[in-house]
Design an enzyme around this catalytic site. Structure first.
Site, short mmCIF file in Angstrom:
data_model
loop_
_atom_site.label_atom_id
_atom_site.label_comp_id
_atom_site.label_asym_id
_atom_site.label_seq_id
_atom_site.Cartn_x
_atom_site.Cartn_y
_atom_site.Cartn_z
N ARG A 52 -2.82 -0.17 5.42
CA ARG A 52 -3.81 0.10 4.39
C ARG A 52 -4.29 1.53 4.34
NH1 ARG A 52 -3.78 -4.79 5.61
NH2 ARG A 52 -3.47 -3.88 7.64
N THR A 53 -4.67 2.07 5.48
CA THR A 53 -5.33 3.38 5.45
C THR A 53 -4.38 4.44 4.93
OG1 THR A 53 -6.60 2.65 7.36
CG2 THR A 53 -6.70 4.99 6.83
N LYS A 81 9.37 16.91 20.88
CA LYS A 81 9.95 18.04 21.64
C LYS A 81 8.88 18.72 22.48
CE LYS A 81 12.54 18.99 17.45
NZ LYS A 81 12.55 19.95 16.34
N ARG A 102 -4.67 9.97 11.58
CA ARG A 102 -4.98 8.87 12.51
C ARG A 102 -4.35 9.22 13.85
NH1 ARG A 102 -4.43 2.52 11.39
NH2 ARG A 102 -6.39 3.07 10.37
N HIS A 130 -13.98 5.25 12.41
CA HIS A 130 -13.04 5.05 11.29
C HIS A 130 -13.88 5.25 10.01
CE1 HIS A 130 -9.72 3.80 8.97
NE2 HIS A 130 -9.41 2.65 9.54
N1 CP Z 1 -8.16 -1.26 8.22
C1 CP Z 1 -7.16 -0.48 8.68
O1 CP Z 1 -7.39 0.57 9.28
O2 CP Z 1 -5.91 -0.96 8.43
P1 CP Z 1 -4.56 -0.23 8.81
O3 CP Z 1 -4.50 -0.17 10.33
O4 CP Z 1 -3.47 -1.07 8.21
O5 CP Z 1 -4.61 1.16 8.25
#
Ligand code: CP
Length: 316
Positions: A52-53, A81, A102, A130
């Protein structure tokens, strides 16, 4: 937000700024397809898996006319590397106007923001924060409850490792919530977040039992996945993974306005029979991520709410 407009956490945002970003998200929900980011490049660097993110950030950028570069798997980068995170960020900063990142390490997003002058949007750093998920959670709460104030918010499951619940708790400090933490001992809300509640006059109660009665006063029931990947002891994961499973039979005493949220992915903590229940909102919640992330990208690029309202590049 730090000096270079990065979004590392929402903890420092004022109430007015949160409400402003929610207004921006609402504008994008009305008209998500525009060319307001024509000529911009958004980099998505995902050192941890995501569905999703990453896809909603990339959709957000694409629907606003930006181009997207990046990777979904660090194994295909020069990190394999031995290139450092610092050098990777400095390189990508040569190519992009904003980095969405992320990372599996807590603090990685803040570190990245300190080694570049372009904005970093934290798309999740370990068990820490998050913030873009929290923006879409706030937007979902506002849309369904018509207010952010005075709500009973039940957080269920993995409150120890769940970065989404940590972020949400901090952002809600302006709105007089009462939190209900429902978790086994192994996964209870960490002390630092309980201290945060004490220091910010946020009311909370803790429960071990997850039952129809425990959730009967909830306005928001926020379910979470037990995150296997964060456990060092897999026996402990096995002990706790199936403790809290929501099914339709537990919703008989639910308030009419109750909405069930989940950041997703889910494993089995929400039974499939709940999906068609009018209280279920987790798939719409994920859709709201598109608009909330459009707002965040524009904000870090200094595009204002007024710019969006006056925008003449709307496509549909
Ligand atoms: N909610 C969320 O962070 O989903 P993903 O890990 O799929 O990005």
């Amino acid at each position: 937000m730090s000096e270079n407009r990065s979004v590392i956490t929402l903890a420092h945002l004022t109430k007015e700024k949160i409400e402003y970003l929610l207004q921006m998200a609402a504008e994008f929900e009305k008209h998500p397809n525009r060319k307001i980011l024509d000529g911009k490049v958004v980099a998505t660097l995902f050192f941890e898996p995501s569905t999703r993110t990453r896809l909603s950030f990339e959709t957000a950028a694409n629907r606003l006319g930006a181009r997207v570069i990046g990777f979904a798997d660090p194994k295909i980068t020069s990190g394999t590397k031995g290139e450092s995170l610092k050098d990777t960020i400095k390189m990508v900063s040569n190519y992009a106007d904003v980095i969405v990142m992320r990372h599996y390490l807590e603090g990685a997003a803040r570190y990245a923001s300190e080694v570049t002058s372009i904005p970093i949007i934290n798309a999740g750093d370990g068990s820490n924060q998050h913030p873009s998920q929290t923006m879409l959670d706030l937007y979902s709460i506002y849309k369904t409850q018509k207010t952010l104030y005075n709500l009973n918010i039940h957080l269920v499951g993995d409150l120890k490792y769940g970065r989404t619940v940590h972020s949400l708790l901090m952002a809600m400090r302006h709105f007089n919530p009462t939190f209900h933490f429902i978790a086994p001992k192994e996964l209870e809300m960490p002390t630092e977040y309980k201290m945060y509640c004490h220091n910010n006059n946020i009311k909370f109660k803790e429960y071990k039992e997850f039952s129809e009665d425990t959730i009967s006063n909830a306005d928001i029931l926020y379910m979470t996945r037990v995150q296997k990947e964060r456990f060092t002891d897999l026996m402990e994961y096995e002990r706790v993974k199936d403790l809290y499973i929501l099914n339709n039979s537990m919703l008989g005493k639910a308030k009419e306005n109750l909405k069930i949220l989940h950041p997703l992915p889910r494993i089995n903590e929400i039974a499939a029979d709940v999906d068609d229940n009018p209280h279920a909102y987790y798939f719409q919640q994920a859709q709201n991520g598109l608009y909330a992330r459009q707002a965040l990208i524009c904000d870090v690029l200094n595009i204002t709410l007024q710019d969006i309202i006056n925008d003449k590049t709307i496509l549909s």
